[in-house]
Design an enzyme around this catalytic site. Structure first.
Site, PDB file in Angstrom:
ATOM      1  N   ASP A  57       0.791  -1.233   0.000  1.00  0.00           N
ATOM      2  CA  ASP A  57       0.000   0.000   0.000  1.00  0.00           C
ATOM      3  C   ASP A  57       0.814   1.270   0.000  1.00  0.00           C
ATOM      4  OD1 ASP A  57       0.660  -0.849   2.487  1.00  0.00           O
ATOM      5  OD2 ASP A  57      -1.236  -0.373   3.432  1.00  0.00           O
ATOM      6  N   GLU A  80       9.082 -10.799  -2.323  1.00  0.00           N
ATOM      7  CA  GLU A  80      10.106  -9.758  -2.374  1.00  0.00           C
ATOM      8  C   GLU A  80      11.513 -10.314  -2.437  1.00  0.00           C
ATOM      9  OE1 GLU A  80       7.572  -9.731  -0.186  1.00  0.00           O
ATOM     10  OE2 GLU A  80       6.491  -7.846  -0.434  1.00  0.00           O
ATOM     11  N   HIS A 145      -0.077  -0.031  10.459  1.00  0.00           N
ATOM     12  CA  HIS A 145       0.307  -1.399  10.135  1.00  0.00           C
ATOM     13  C   HIS A 145       1.675  -1.341   9.440  1.00  0.00           C
ATOM     14  CE1 HIS A 145      -1.507   0.179   6.491  1.00  0.00           C
ATOM     15  NE2 HIS A 145      -0.922  -0.763   5.807  1.00  0.00           N
ATOM     16  N   HIS A 146       2.413  -2.455   9.479  1.00  0.00           N
ATOM     17  CA  HIS A 146       3.783  -2.551   8.964  1.00  0.00           C
ATOM     18  C   HIS A 146       4.788  -1.804   9.852  1.00  0.00           C
ATOM     19  CE1 HIS A 146       1.788  -4.230   5.599  1.00  0.00           C
ATOM     20  NE2 HIS A 146       1.975  -3.310   4.694  1.00  0.00           N
ATOM     21  N   GLY A 441      26.324 -17.212  -1.550  1.00  0.00           N
ATOM     22  CA  GLY A 441      25.902 -18.606  -1.426  1.00  0.00           C
ATOM     23  C   GLY A 441      24.557 -18.808  -0.763  1.00  0.00           C
ATOM     24  N   ASP A 471      17.221 -29.917  -6.122  1.00  0.00           N
ATOM     25  CA  ASP A 471      15.839 -29.967  -5.633  1.00  0.00           C
ATOM     26  C   ASP A 471      15.669 -29.243  -4.302  1.00  0.00           C
ATOM     27  OD1 ASP A 471      17.414 -31.906  -4.425  1.00  0.00           O
ATOM     28  OD2 ASP A 471      15.856 -33.437  -4.369  1.00  0.00           O
ATOM     29  N   ASN A 498      18.351 -35.135  -6.241  1.00  0.00           N
ATOM     30  CA  ASN A 498      19.168 -36.112  -5.523  1.00  0.00           C
ATOM     31  C   ASN A 498      18.705 -36.267  -4.079  1.00  0.00           C
ATOM     32  OD1 ASN A 498      20.016 -33.654  -4.572  1.00  0.00           O
ATOM     33  ND2 ASN A 498      22.038 -33.739  -5.508  1.00  0.00           N
ATOM     34  N   GLY A 500      17.554 -34.108  -1.599  1.00  0.00           N
ATOM     35  CA  GLY A 500      17.866 -33.253  -0.452  1.00  0.00           C
ATOM     36  C   GLY A 500      19.018 -32.307  -0.689  1.00  0.00           C
ATOM     37  N   GLU A 504      25.061 -29.846   1.769  1.00  0.00           N
ATOM     38  CA  GLU A 504      25.128 -30.001   3.228  1.00  0.00           C
ATOM     39  C   GLU A 504      25.603 -31.406   3.596  1.00  0.00           C
ATOM     40  OE1 GLU A 504      24.932 -27.262   4.431  1.00  0.00           O
ATOM     41  OE2 GLU A 504      23.256 -26.082   3.706  1.00  0.00           O
TER      42      GLU A 504
END
Lengths: 594, 594
Positions: A57, A80, A145-146, A441, A471, A498, A500, A504
């Site tokens: 708004d 955003e 608001h916000h 990253g 994925d 693959n 996951g 990691e």
């Protein structure tokens, strides 16, 4: 340095001084213009054609002006963060361009802040415009608001200060134009994101348009000519005493600070062997005969490592010595043999020369260096598809194989993770652009970035835009595929399935459940996200080398006539060579103390 | 005040003092515990059962401990913003609970910051744990990935300071336990988000477990007994001189600061007519015979407006005077007739009494007030389904109609926009919980929030979790539906498909393209997001009143045996009554100056 080269920084300085005078004079232009349209006029001068963001708004008034603007188009994003990523991708691919993202006060701008921080880290010029409450509401600290509920209207600016190079807080119409010009100039010359607030009540306020006659410039202030001449002679002397056993190492700042052409002139004229850091990939053509590939410390191909580290002199241009960009800080090129060229300083062995920037220095150096006979041979950068006696799509096979699929002028976007590390190891074609985010990253970035990159590529007449993403990463930002469909963009998307977060798993938790994700039906996704009748896109799954090769060889696929999504089924725990080494080294550094 | 009521704050004070002594003594416990497990033990004591977040390389070590913990479960989210929203939703529905979100350094934490800021604004206790690089890496300012590239390791903390009430930066094992206890206590007692960093090298460091024997408390420090007694007498005197023409107005802080039971005792004992502000909806049962509905300034039902504004005395409990919560600042209850009870102060007409909190004050007041004959009649809060001579699903029809579908103990989540304003106008059943974000108003929040709310509802033995959200808002955060499928949650989701951002259209740009969005195939979505064979969910579209009613009346649907998504086709430009009035008033305030 040619006459035109030395004129350009001076002309930029003249323009800057004129604008400063304008600010002091605050003269009334003959054709007043709304503050919002002044901003848009500046963006149009900078050849910005797409504005990313989400309506809210406090920015709707400005959006009226954007929607009515003849050359700046509105790209409504799904959220955003994705919009900020898109502005980042747009700026990376658009030559000499900036990216622009528009959000609303508080909720919108904070959602985008990770994308802005990424642009800071990776030196991408992005303007973040935030529609904020009226100046009266701000002064009265209205409990709108916000807001945070406690009247702290400066909280979001304070957050933004940490991840932007410059902030423009428009508080009245008198200062609006100068503020806009200042942040835009900072954005371009420092190649970092900037933050600009636009209060609702000032969007339509009329101001002088006088300043618009003076263009903004991205050109750096001129180097001190005496110091620059001294530095050039120093480097020339070092090159001579190195008996031409010199290599050039190119990195990302050369691209970000508009010195790519200057670097290539130096490279071609001297004939020195040239290498790139991962973040600088495609800054120099990977097909150039004297280009040897990627130098990334201990992770490098041993031949490259040997050539770079044993040279008598290394001309290092625009380098960023981050962990992933240096093979976990395993650069072995001592300062005593290195000249570092940066956007705003030069370092000759141990001597620092502040305010001597590469953009103007490199042409002077190139002019002083003669072409040299090639004393150092440069084994070409090649990727050979390995012979494997199975049909599993392995990383070892995949990356050399897709490198055969690439064409000149393709824009290739690599998500952080297996894709990024896989693509580093294979050469990309002439005039292609490699887009990755190795320093920041942030997983998920590549989806928004591909949207922006595809817009810029279409505009520049580049080839296809091709995304590689895992994925796990894709789930963070997947909705932006919808914006690609909506705007008729036709990227090719390879989803490496693959099971996951493989990057990691390489670092820790190889068998842990926390690295698992929900398995999605990837080929049904574009249908759900807006391609109801399947006319705008095509999706398929490949499970074997044969299927993958057949697809890559298919002219209909390669033509990229519509948006295409390919789910590539791969094995959990498989990873590219470079990632495996990187994560082994990283694990040692990330001591968990047990 | 009963004996147990006065003992509880004193006991909490004793525990706080004991912990302070512990910190000074730094005694060695007999059973050392890892820093990571100390944190988990504290969370377990606070009955936290779910931790939301996304893995990242700096939090993987801690995730090992989470995955192995017997009572704290890991919910892997699709992205960090959704995870923060989920922690917020969990904390709202879990009685006396906090929400916890875990992210990684830089990229992860900044992605979550809008969700954290929303928790600040709306007073929701959320702990944000960030896995950060080792203390050695921080000290050396290593140029790691996820940094801004310039060694500013404090940039993210500085950003977080603007949106959290307290920050805990763990730098060594000696101070870790006290830091953890401090931020957890701040989180609970101040009902706001807090920020905690956990460096990789300290996660497994052993510390004393001695402190764990002393529980943390959410109880506020005791009120000064003399001042409290004085305030009670003042209020009693005002009640008497108002000749029992007194109304109670309940708002959100009563819920957030654990005073809901105390408020209800006051309400029931006195029999004063009671109303709620929108943010305080369901704090008092909407079926209670003396409950009159929602007071929201000029937007209120005229009967409610008249009753509240003409009372001789208003006891206002936990009020937040934000724009959307007050009918755009049209409260007409002058201070001269109002007593305001807050978590940490009381205001009697114009007199301020700092440090006199409602939690302990209200029982003392209730004890002093006698039941009163009902002088003021209270017309019940009803919603009547209008007779309309068409089959279009209008807002005027929809909200009263769905209110008939609700059951006691349902958890009803309303997205900011038409859903929120629509639900304000209809009564919700006994023991139901209304979850909305009227102050912060971040679109997309309700999806993550529903995930967290559904976990807490399942744990508390509440009824169904029901989400109302518009198509525009849903696109921001849609992937989190996948987490609901993954964890076997069974929310009912109504997607109001009205072709874009209707709340924005109400404010500005009624026919503007920037308020359009891509039309998705909503009923194909859950199939793509992981429900491959359709066994975990059911999706359908309703286009008419008849179809909607048939669905709501279907026992199989109402039973909520699996996740259900209903696309409700509505008209563009239709909006609930309250939103129409609110946005007309807001437009006037948001002067665009033209």
């Amino acid at each position: 340095m040619s006459t035109s080269d030395s004129v350009s920084p001076l002309q930029a300085e003249v323009n800057r001084l004129r604008l400063e005078l304008q600010t002091l004079r605050a003269s009334d232009g003959s054709e007043p213009i709304e503050v919002g349209n002044y901003l848009l006029a500046r963006l149009a001068q900078l050849k910005v054609t797409q504005m990313f963001g989400v309506p809210g708004d406090f920015n709707l008034g400005f959006l009226d002006l954007v929607e009515d603007h003849p050359t700046v188009d509105w790209v409504g994003n799904c959220n955003e963060l994705n919009a900020a990523y898109a502005a980042d991708g747009y700026a990376r691919v658009k030559e000499h361009g900036i990216g622009v993202v528009l959000t609303t006060f508080g909720v919108g701008e904070l959602s985008a802040i990770n994308g802005i921080a990424g642009a800071f880290s990776e030196m991408v010029p992005v303007l973040h415009i935030v529609g904020v409450p009226s100046t009266a509401q701000q002064k009265s600290k209205a409990l709108l608001h916000h807001t945070l509920g406690d009247g702290r209207y400066d909280a979001y600016v304070k957050a933004a200060e940490n991840v932007t190079i410059s902030q423009g807080i428009i508080t009245d119409k008198e200062g609006a134009a100068a503020t806009i010009d200042r942040v835009l100039t900072d954005c371009m010359t420092r190649a970092r994101p900037v933050y600009l607030t636009l209060p609702t009540n000032l969007v339509f306020e009329k101001i002088s348009s006088e300043r618009l006659r003076i263009p903004l410039s991205r050109t750096q202030p001129p180097n001190d000519p005496d110091v620059a001449a001294f530095v050039v002679e120093e480097v020339v002397r070092l090159v001579q005493s190195a008996k031409e056993d010199v290599v050039i190492l190119v990195d990302v700042c050369a691209v970000r600070h508009d010195a790519q052409a200057e670097v290539n002139e130096l490279v071609v004229k001297t004939g020195f062997p040239v290498y790139a850091a991962p973040m600088g990939k495609t800054a120099v053509s990977e097909n150039y005969e004297r280009y040897g590939g990627i130098y990334v410390g201990s992770i490098s191909d041993p031949v490259v490592k040997n050539k770079v580290e044993n040279a008598r002199l290394i001309l290092s241009i625009g380098c960023v010595k981050s962990d992933f960009n240096t093979g976990n800080f395993t650069y072995s090129i001592p300062a005593a043999r290195t000249v570092e060229f940066h956007s705003d300083n030069t370092k000759v062995l141990h001597a620092m020369y502040p305010a001597i920037g590469m953009k103007q220095l490199l042409p002077q150096l190139t002019a002083r260096l003669a072409p040299t006979p090639s004393k150092i041979s440069v084994p070409p950068f090649r990727a050979i598809v390995p012979q494997e006696d199975n049909e599993i799509i392995t990383h070892a096979w995949l990356w050399p194989r897709v490198s055969q699929f690439f064409r000149p002028k393709d824009v290739i976007v690599a998500e952080t993770g297996t894709s990024n590390f896989g693509l580093i190891d294979v050469p990309l074609p002439e005039q292609s652009i490699f887009v990755s985010q190795l320093l920041w990253g942030s997983i998920g970035w590549a989806v928004g970035s591909t949207l922006g990159a595809a817009f810029a590529a279409r505009e520049r007449g580049m080839g296809r835009t091709i995304l590689f993403i895992g994925d796990g990463s894709l789930q963070l930002t997947v909705q932006e595929f919808s914006s690609m469909l909506r705007h008729g963009l036709k990227p090719i998307i390879f989803v490496l399935n693959n099971g996951g977060y493989e990057i990691e798993r390489c670092i820790r938790g190889r068998e842990r459940k926390y690295n698992d994700i929900m398995n999605w039906e990837w080929t049904r996704l574009l249908g759900a996200l807006g391609d109801a009748d399947g006319t705008r896109s095509k999706s398929c799954t490949v499970r074997t080398k044969g299927e993958m090769s057949a697809l890559l060889d298919s002219p209909a696929f390669a033509e990229a006539g519509k948006m295409q999504l390919v789910e590539v089924v791969m094995q959990m725990h498989d990873a590219p060579r470079a990632l495996k080494i990187q994560s082994e080294m990283g694990e040692k550094a990330n001591v968990y103390g047990y």
